[in-house]
Design a protein around this motif. Structure first.
Motif, PDB file in Angstrom:
ATOM      1  N   ILE A 125     -15.951   9.128  -5.030  1.00 13.58           N
ATOM      2  CA  ILE A 125     -16.158   8.507  -3.720  1.00 13.58           C
ATOM      3  C   ILE A 125     -17.645   8.375  -3.448  1.00 13.58           C
ATOM      4  CG2 ILE A 125     -15.788   8.781  -1.241  1.00 13.58           C
ATOM      5  CD1 ILE A 125     -13.166  10.167  -2.054  1.00 13.58           C
ATOM      6  N   ALA A 126     -18.121   7.143  -3.425  1.00 12.86           N
ATOM      7  CA  ALA A 126     -19.533   6.886  -3.164  1.00 12.86           C
ATOM      8  C   ALA A 126     -19.868   7.460  -1.811  1.00 12.86           C
ATOM      9  CB  ALA A 126     -19.795   5.388  -3.178  1.00 12.86           C
ATOM     10  N   SER A 127     -20.998   8.136  -1.728  1.00 13.09           N
ATOM     11  CA  SER A 127     -21.300   8.773  -0.466  1.00 13.09           C
ATOM     12  C   SER A 127     -22.801   8.863  -0.252  1.00 13.09           C
ATOM     13  CB  SER A 127     -20.688  10.168  -0.446  1.00 13.09           C
ATOM     14  OG  SER A 127     -20.894  10.748   0.794  1.00 13.09           O
ATOM     15  N   GLY A 128     -23.246   8.409   0.891  1.00 11.58           N
ATOM     16  CA  GLY A 128     -24.652   8.496   1.250  1.00 11.58           C
ATOM     17  C   GLY A 128     -24.759   8.622   2.752  1.00 11.58           C
ATOM     18  N   TYR A 129     -25.115   9.810   3.198  1.00  8.20           N
ATOM     19  CA  TYR A 129     -25.281   9.979   4.640  1.00  8.20           C
ATOM     20  C   TYR A 129     -26.629  10.617   4.925  1.00  8.20           C
ATOM     21  CZ  TYR A 129     -23.267  14.550   3.385  1.00  8.20           C
ATOM     22  OH  TYR A 129     -22.998  15.753   2.784  1.00  8.20           O
ATOM     23  N   GLY A 130     -27.604  10.281   4.095  1.00  5.30           N
ATOM     24  CA  GLY A 130     -28.928  10.847   4.298  1.00  5.30           C
ATOM     25  C   GLY A 130     -29.662  10.117   5.404  1.00  5.30           C
ATOM     26  N   GLY A 131     -30.805  10.660   5.757  1.00  2.00           N
ATOM     27  CA  GLY A 131     -31.647  10.022   6.755  1.00  2.00           C
ATOM     28  C   GLY A 131     -30.896   9.700   8.014  1.00  2.00           C
ATOM     29  N   GLY A 132     -30.980   8.459   8.438  1.00  2.00           N
ATOM     30  CA  GLY A 132     -30.324   8.084   9.681  1.00  2.00           C
ATOM     31  C   GLY A 132     -28.879   7.666   9.502  1.00  2.00           C
ATOM     32  N   ASP A 133     -28.329   7.884   8.308  1.00  2.00           N
ATOM     33  CA  ASP A 133     -27.003   7.339   8.032  1.00  2.00           C
ATOM     34  C   ASP A 133     -25.865   8.334   8.189  1.00  2.00           C
ATOM     35  OD1 ASP A 133     -28.322   5.052   7.507  1.00  2.00           O
ATOM     36  OD2 ASP A 133     -28.193   5.182   5.332  1.00  2.00           O
ATOM     37  N   SER A 134     -26.115   9.434   8.884  1.00  2.00           N
ATOM     38  CA  SER A 134     -25.055  10.440   8.966  1.00  2.00           C
ATOM     39  C   SER A 134     -23.828   9.900   9.697  1.00  2.00           C
ATOM     40  CB  SER A 134     -25.563  11.714   9.626  1.00  2.00           C
ATOM     41  OG  SER A 134     -26.301  11.430  10.770  1.00  2.00           O
ATOM     42  N   TRP A 135     -23.986   8.849  10.496  1.00  2.00           N
ATOM     43  CA  TRP A 135     -22.825   8.251  11.163  1.00  2.00           C
ATOM     44  C   TRP A 135     -21.759   7.829  10.167  1.00  2.00           C
ATOM     45  CZ3 TRP A 135     -22.256   3.398   9.197  1.00  2.00           C
ATOM     46  CH2 TRP A 135     -23.406   2.800   8.673  1.00  2.00           C
ATOM     47  N   SER A 136     -22.199   7.502   8.922  1.00  2.00           N
ATOM     48  CA  SER A 136     -21.235   6.915   7.991  1.00  2.00           C
ATOM     49  C   SER A 136     -20.119   7.882   7.607  1.00  2.00           C
ATOM     50  CB  SER A 136     -21.949   6.400   6.744  1.00  2.00           C
ATOM     51  OG  SER A 136     -22.582   7.468   6.085  1.00  2.00           O
ATOM     52  N   ILE A 137     -20.347   9.197   7.776  1.00  2.00           N
ATOM     53  CA  ILE A 137     -19.278  10.143   7.433  1.00  2.00           C
ATOM     54  C   ILE A 137     -18.125  10.068   8.432  1.00  2.00           C
ATOM     55  CG2 ILE A 137     -20.887  11.759   6.367  1.00  2.00           C
ATOM     56  CD1 ILE A 137     -20.400  13.574   8.823  1.00  2.00           C
ATOM     57  N   LEU A 138     -18.405   9.516   9.610  1.00  2.00           N
ATOM     58  CA  LEU A 138     -17.375   9.500  10.647  1.00  2.00           C
ATOM     59  C   LEU A 138     -16.202   8.610  10.271  1.00  2.00           C
ATOM     60  CD1 LEU A 138     -19.642   9.372  13.794  1.00  2.00           C
ATOM     61  CD2 LEU A 138     -18.248  11.283  13.029  1.00  2.00           C
ATOM     62  N   GLY A 139     -16.447   7.623   9.401  1.00  6.79           N
ATOM     63  CA  GLY A 139     -15.352   6.758   8.975  1.00  6.79           C
ATOM     64  C   GLY A 139     -14.234   7.580   8.350  1.00  6.79           C
ATOM     65  N   ALA A 140     -14.614   8.495   7.468  1.00  2.00           N
ATOM     66  CA  ALA A 140     -13.607   9.342   6.821  1.00  2.00           C
ATOM     67  C   ALA A 140     -12.941  10.243   7.855  1.00  2.00           C
ATOM     68  CB  ALA A 140     -14.259  10.174   5.726  1.00  2.00           C
ATOM     69  N   PHE A 141     -13.740  10.820   8.731  1.00  2.34           N
ATOM     70  CA  PHE A 141     -13.168  11.716   9.740  1.00  2.34           C
ATOM     71  C   PHE A 141     -12.151  10.976  10.610  1.00  2.34           C
ATOM     72  CE2 PHE A 141     -13.053  13.416  14.017  1.00  2.34           C
ATOM     73  CZ  PHE A 141     -12.708  14.726  13.766  1.00  2.34           C
ATOM     74  N   ASP A 142     -12.540   9.798  11.089  1.00  2.00           N
ATOM     75  CA  ASP A 142     -11.642   9.023  11.957  1.00  2.00           C
ATOM     76  C   ASP A 142     -10.326   8.729  11.252  1.00  2.00           C
ATOM     77  OD1 ASP A 142     -13.548   9.024  13.840  1.00  2.00           O
ATOM     78  OD2 ASP A 142     -14.144   6.922  13.613  1.00  2.00           O
ATOM     79  N   TYR A 143     -10.424   8.267  10.013  1.00  2.00           N
ATOM     80  CA  TYR A 143      -9.207   7.889   9.302  1.00  2.00           C
ATOM     81  C   TYR A 143      -8.324   9.101   9.032  1.00  2.00           C
ATOM     82  CZ  TYR A 143      -9.493   2.884   8.570  1.00  2.00           C
ATOM     83  OH  TYR A 143      -9.476   1.531   8.762  1.00  2.00           O
ATOM     84  N   LEU A 144      -8.943  10.215   8.632  1.00  2.05           N
ATOM     85  CA  LEU A 144      -8.137  11.417   8.387  1.00  2.05           C
ATOM     86  C   LEU A 144      -7.390  11.807   9.657  1.00  2.05           C
ATOM     87  CD1 LEU A 144     -10.713  13.424   6.267  1.00  2.05           C
ATOM     88  CD2 LEU A 144      -8.481  12.638   5.494  1.00  2.05           C
ATOM     89  N   ASP A 145      -8.093  11.730  10.790  1.00  5.04           N
ATOM     90  CA  ASP A 145      -7.453  12.105  12.052  1.00  5.04           C
ATOM     91  C   ASP A 145      -6.382  11.090  12.445  1.00  5.04           C
ATOM     92  OD1 ASP A 145      -7.085  13.765  14.229  1.00  5.04           O
ATOM     93  OD2 ASP A 145      -8.475  12.613  15.483  1.00  5.04           O
TER      94      ASP A 145
END
Lengths: 312, 437
Positions: B200-220
């Motif tokens: 699973i490609a993943s990059g949430y460095g710098g100002g991109d930490s918002w991008s992890i929320l996609g996975a969280f939202d879908y899991l929920d």
């Protein structure tokens, strides 16, 4: 603020004459304007922050300011997870800067002052980071730390470890990565300050030390360093100030979004709460007051110490 | 239900309050002086110019907005002065921006995030604009564009779904099957890891930490359903609820398959690794397409909806954030600004935008979708078939709560994905600061 310093209308008319109406106007303007500016731009916001730190406010409508007493402080000290890490990181920052880049800067200055060959080039090279804006410094280090294409990981890979190190993403590592970047810049700053001091140093003192048979280390520690006390004080103040107000480089290397795990600093927590889509001005102000108190404590202790020594 | 009703904390000492208020009034008066003087005259008051504040600073959206404003200028003989600000900075400073001298029309997001500013009266209602553009939009879209008072405050331009993206050719070469259920998804990830890919490609460095929320939202959404997710987002349910704990447990199953060093990488670099076939899948939005420069690769990109976890919820929810425009509270050129908004809400604007940036979907139903590429068509079907459409965590919730509490908490947890209950406890303890139950 507008009233001129009124001279007593009693006996000493000679003094009143010395300050003519023109002088008095001049003094009023020269003292009054900066005073007004100081009150307005420094003290008013400071006091307003202090006042706001006891309230909750979203920063939009003045009518929405609600008094909450010490609630914010209580929350911050007992129930704000990033707070204590931020305090710890601020202390680490101060200790690191004071113990590594600062002495290193002094060391470089001392070496470069010895009229070695190409000294100008060295001086320029070391001072160069200071000329760059911190944002640019941030970008440079971002490139160095990039996990996929960065210089550091490239070297590590070439060395065959095959391990990717997540310099800026790993919460146990990123503070140190940022400290190195900040130290890179700080060293040059300290070096130039100390060089300036060394230029004004009386060479006769060094000669005297040499005649007395002091070696290089002794000359520096016993003669040069104590004699450069004014510069040392400036360097100490600069170091403390730079450490406490550390913000920009962390902000840039953190991607411009405020505090990140492992890189929390008080200054970042303040902006986190005040700037943003839903701002908590009261909460942020309380954090700012905490930072102000920490700074006052650090600077205050230091000033008292210096003044006391001077008096002796 | 909103975070503003904090009256229970209200003043106990009116005297002190007045002092603070007075101090502030003084400060505000001083700050207001230059602002007021800036209002009169100058370029801003030019009746032939509309100012437009844009957060589309990346190359593709910037070009696309330029195409739209150009088309409008040709249509209306009004000049559009665009003021582009970096995406993250724009969001960070929105509150101060709107209170200062904002541009007449500005880019923003639908949902709770828009309602917040509508409620704060930092933007103007657009009912008269909607009288003219309303026919083009579905009821769901209309709902997204209304404030809590029922008035319209938002003109949508496009939306884009989040899904799991992959390269078709890679799946073919290796014989991977598109997973439907959670178990298959994890099994596929395991297989990819064995094959030497970052699953699973993943990059949430710098100002991109918002991008992890996609996975969280879908899991929920998949595990607990849309209603629970929205209650959680709006601060109505405890974050230590066992259903939220279950989400982190699921997430922990997935984390070993994340691309390493994700905390120091940008989402663009992560997306690039997918395009380069170094990673197998990416949970990301359709805007991934902005990263593609080679049309051949664009044709090779496909996606599948986030896999099913609970049969009761299936894959019925789609995360499809909607972006669009709002009108500032005191526009300098109100008539011109409303004309611009009318234009932006029309089919023609959609077509000009999508012509440049094919990684989004037109929201206006009258827009011509004939030129859609395969990905866009599939995205449109996905959204159309959804029973629930969520925006994104930082749009469905209080953005301050998400950015200062949830994101740092979850990113820290992702670094050491152990038992999540400690992280959730930390988040929960902050909730009351943003929402009053």
């Amino acid at each position: 603020m507008s009233s001129a310093p009124v001279t007593p209308v009693t006996p000493k008319r000679s003094r009143a004459r010395r300050l003519g109406p023109g002088d008095r106007l001049f003094l009023t303007v020269v003292i009054g304007i900066p005073l007004a500016a100081l009150l307005f731009f420094v003290w008013l916001p400071a006091l307003a922050s202090l006042g706001l730190s006891f309230t909750t406010w979203d920063g939009i409508d003045l009518a929405d300011i609600h008094w909450t007493g010490l609630d914010n402080y209580q929350q911050i000290f007992t129930n704000y997870p990033p707070f204590w890490p931020a305090v710890r990181h601020n202390v680490i920052w101060l200790l690191f800067t004071a113990l590594l880049p600062t002495p290193f800067g002094i060391f470089l200055a001392y070496q470069l002052d010895r009229k070695i060959r190409f000294t100008r080039i060295y001086q320029t090279a070391i001072f160069l980071p200071m000329v760059l804006s911190l944002a640019v410094v941030g970008f440079i280090w971002e490139i160095i730390y990039n996990p996929d294409t960065g210089l550091l990981n490239g070297i590590l890979n070439a060395a065959g470890s095959g391990h990717h190190i997540d310099w800026l993403g790993n919460p146990d590592l990123n503070l140190w990565a940022v400290l190195v970047a900040s130290g890179w810049r700080h060293t040059g700053y300290i070096m130039i300050l100390y060089l300036a001091g060394l230029k004004g140093f009386d060479p006769a003192l060094k000669e005297a030390a040499a005649l007395d048979g002091a070696n290089g280390r002794q000359t520096f520690l016993r003669v040069v360093f104590p004699a450069l006390k004014p510069v040392n004080i400036i360097i100490l103040v600069v170091t403390v100030m730079e450490s406490l107000r550390a913000f920009d480089i962390v902000y840039v290397l953190g991607g411009g979004v405020g505090s990140k795990p492992g890189m929390e600093l008080l200054s970042l927590l303040i902006t986190d709460n005040i700037i943003g889509e839903s701002s908590h001005i009261g909460y942020g102000s309380a954090l700012a007051v905490v930072l102000l108190l920490v700074s006052l404590a650090a600077i205050g202790t230091f000033l008292v110490q210096t003044v006391r020594k001077e008096d002796q | 239900m909103t975070q503003q009703s904090r009256d229970h904390l209200a003043a106990r000492g009116p005297g002190r309050r007045r002092v603070v208020g007075g101090l502030f009034g003084l400060g505000a008066a001083a700050l207001g002086a230059p602002v007021l003087s800036a209002c009169g005259g100058g370029a801003g008051a030019d009746p032939k110019t509309v100012t437009f504040g844009s957060n589309g600073a990346d190359a593709t959206p910037k070009k696309a907005y330029a195409a739209v404003t150009e088309a409008f200028a040709k249509d209306s003989r009004l000049k559009v002065k665009t003021n582009t600000v970096d995406h993250d900075t724009f969001q960070k400073s929105i509150s101060t921006y709107l209170q200062g001298t904002p541009d007449d029309v500005f880019t923003w997001f639908a949902g709770y995030r828009m309602q917040y500013f509508a409620q704060k009266k930092l933007c103007s209602p657009l009912d008269d604009v909607w009288d003219k553009i309303g026919a083009g939009f579905s009821d769901a879209t209309k709902q997204l564009s209304r404030g809590e008072d029922g008035k319209f405050y938002f003109v949508p331009l496009y939306n884009y779904p989040w899904a799991v993206f992959y390269r078709k050719s890679l799946f073919q070469e290796r014989g991977y099957q598109v997973p439907q259920k959670w178990g298959e998804f994890i099994a596929l990830a395991r297989q990819m890891k064995k094959d030497g890919l970052a699953p699973i490609a993943s990059g949430y460095g710098g100002g991109d930490s918002w991008s992890i929320l996609g996975a969280f939202d879908y899991l929920d959404l998949r595990a607990n359903g849309y209603d629970f997710h929205m209650s959680l987002m709006r601060g109505k349910v405890s974050w230590t609820d066992k259903r939220t704990v279950a989400v982190l447990d699921l997430w922990r199953e997935l984390t070993p398959y994340y691309q390493p060093s994700a905390g120091g990488r940008s989402w663009q670099d992560a997306a690039q690794s997918l395009l380069d076939k170094k990673s197998g899948m990416a949970v990301i939005g359709l805007f991934l397409g902005q990263q593609i420069t080679d049309e051949k690769i664009r044709a090779d990109i496909d996606f599948f909806p986030f896999p099913e976890i609970e049969a009761a919820h299936g894959q019925d929810a789609v995360e499809a954030p909607t972006d669009g425009f709002m009108l500032s509270r005191r526009p300098k050129n109100e008539d011109g600004a409303k004309k611009l908004l009318e234009f932006l809400g029309g089919a023609h604007a959609e077509e000009s935008y999508m012509g440049v940036d094919p990684s989004n979907l037109a929201v206006n139903e009258q827009a011509d979708t004939g030129s859609y590429n395969a990905l866009q068509k599939k995205s449109a079907d996905l959204i159309a078939s959804a029973r629930h459409i969520s925006q994104f965590a930082d749009r469905d919730s209080d953005p301050g709560f998400i950015s200062t509490v949830v994101l740092p908490g979850l990113t820290q947890w992702l670094g050491h994905p152990d038992d999540g209950s400690g992280t959730l406890k930390k988040i929960e303890s902050q909730r009351s600061r943003f929402f009053t139950a």
